[in-house]
Write an enzyme that holds these catalytic residues in place. Structure first.
Site, PDB file in Angstrom:
ATOM      1  N   LYS A   1       0.819  -1.214   0.000  1.00 53.83           N
ATOM      2  CA  LYS A   1       0.000   0.000   0.000  1.00 53.83           C
ATOM      3  C   LYS A   1       0.858   1.272   0.000  1.00 53.83           C
ATOM      4  CE  LYS A   1      -3.895  -2.245   2.372  1.00 53.83           C
ATOM      5  NZ  LYS A   1      -4.788  -2.198   3.552  1.00 53.83           N
TER       6      LYS A   1
ATOM      7  N   PHE B   1     -15.469   4.055   7.262  1.00 51.12           N
ATOM      8  CA  PHE B   1     -14.104   4.445   6.880  1.00 51.12           C
ATOM      9  C   PHE B   1     -13.855   4.346   5.370  1.00 51.12           C
ATOM     10  CE2 PHE B   1     -14.026  -0.063   8.169  1.00 51.12           C
ATOM     11  CZ  PHE B   1     -13.510  -0.649   7.034  1.00 51.12           C
TER      12      PHE B   1
ATOM     13  N   ARG C   1      -2.223 -14.855   3.953  1.00 49.91           N
ATOM     14  CA  ARG C   1      -3.022 -14.209   5.011  1.00 49.91           C
ATOM     15  C   ARG C   1      -2.333 -14.382   6.365  1.00 49.91           C
ATOM     16  NH1 ARG C   1      -7.148 -10.556   3.978  1.00 49.91           N
ATOM     17  NH2 ARG C   1      -8.233 -11.252   5.850  1.00 49.91           N
TER      18      ARG C   1
ATOM     19  N   THR D   1      -5.977  -7.719  10.472  1.00 49.58           N
ATOM     20  CA  THR D   1      -6.239  -6.422   9.851  1.00 49.58           C
ATOM     21  C   THR D   1      -5.733  -5.283  10.740  1.00 49.58           C
ATOM     22  OG1 THR D   1      -8.219  -7.378   8.858  1.00 49.58           O
ATOM     23  CG2 THR D   1      -8.088  -4.971   8.903  1.00 49.58           C
TER      24      THR D   1
ATOM     25  N   ASN E   1      -1.988  -0.182   7.241  1.00 47.81           N
ATOM     26  CA  ASN E   1      -1.511  -1.522   7.621  1.00 47.81           C
ATOM     27  C   ASN E   1      -0.666  -2.220   6.542  1.00 47.81           C
ATOM     28  OD1 ASN E   1      -3.571  -2.193   5.914  1.00 47.81           O
ATOM     29  ND2 ASN E   1      -4.789  -3.333   7.409  1.00 47.81           N
TER      30      ASN E   1
ATOM     31  N   HIS F   1      -2.169  -5.399   1.405  1.00 43.06           N
ATOM     32  CA  HIS F   1      -3.443  -6.100   1.184  1.00 43.06           C
ATOM     33  C   HIS F   1      -3.108  -7.507   0.724  1.00 43.06           C
ATOM     34  CE1 HIS F   1      -7.327  -7.280  -0.474  1.00 43.06           C
ATOM     35  NE2 HIS F   1      -6.634  -7.754  -1.500  1.00 43.06           N
TER      36      HIS F   1
END
Ligand code: DAT
Ligand code: MG
Length: 185
Positions: A44, A92, A120, A126, A147, A150
């Protein structure tokens, strides 16, 4: 004989009766489907700004997964609306889309056995506050809004998400030389 020749010889042998497939390098074209599972990983914008791209890539390489697609891009609102469609009703959501379009991100497709589930686990919860130490989020982030990465949450989601971010001809079909050491016969 080079590895291409060995692969060719093996695929010819496979067509003949006799003992099971000889041990040795696995030819890419013959890899069973479970070794070709794919997942989407986005590094990200916060992570690109913080120069964490290499650290994220290194974790997947070390684990043994194979990189089959990668690009740096600045996402537009349209792709994020599709990517985060399930979250549209969340309070959000507007801030999430604004942030995800705010700067460059790196989109990658990783391939390998159980790659969706393993990824994952490697990425972690998360919320970085509850992400275990040793996970990417647990090691590199503090707040849920930043975070770092993804990762697709199921094989079906991965298939859909990869389609949002990549054209078919942007994914490479290549033989990884270390596959004899990362997979058994
Ligand atoms: P994940 O990315 O672990 O699959 P998700 O799909 O529930 O989690 O949410 C997608 C992203 O939305 C998440 O990585 C960060 C952001 N997000 C989730 N919950 C949030 C919250 N309470 N506040 C701000 N951003 C949030
Ligand atoms: Mg999700």
């Amino acid at each position: 004989m080079g590895s291409l020749g060995r692969c060719l010889a093996r695929s010819l042998l496979r067509g003949q009766p006799g003992p099971s497939r000889p041990a040795g390098p696995r030819c890419y074209g013959s890899a069973p489907p479970e070794l070709q599972e794919q997942t989407l990983v986005l590094v990200k914008p916060d992570a690109v700004q913080r120069r964490l791209v290499g650290s994220v890539i290194q974790r997947f390489e070390r684990r043994g997964f194979k990189l089959v697609g990668m690009k740096l891009l600045q996402a537009n609102q349209g792709i994020l609306e599709r990517h985060y469609e399930q979250l549209r009703q969340k309070p959000f959501y507007p801030v999430l889309v604004a942030y995800m379009t705010s700067g460059p991100l790196v989109a990658m497709v990783w391939e390998g056995y159980n790659v969706v589930k393993s990824t994952r686990a490697m990425v972690g919860d998360t919320n970085p506050a509850t992400a275990a130490a040793g996970t990417i989020r647990g090691d590199f982030s503090m707040h849920v809004s930043r975070n770092v990465v993804h990762a697709s949450d199921s094989v079906e989601t991965a298939r859909r998400e990869i389609g949002f971010w990549f054209q078919r001809d942007e994914l490479l079909d290549w033989h990884s030389g270390d596959s004899d050491y990362t997979y058994g016969p």
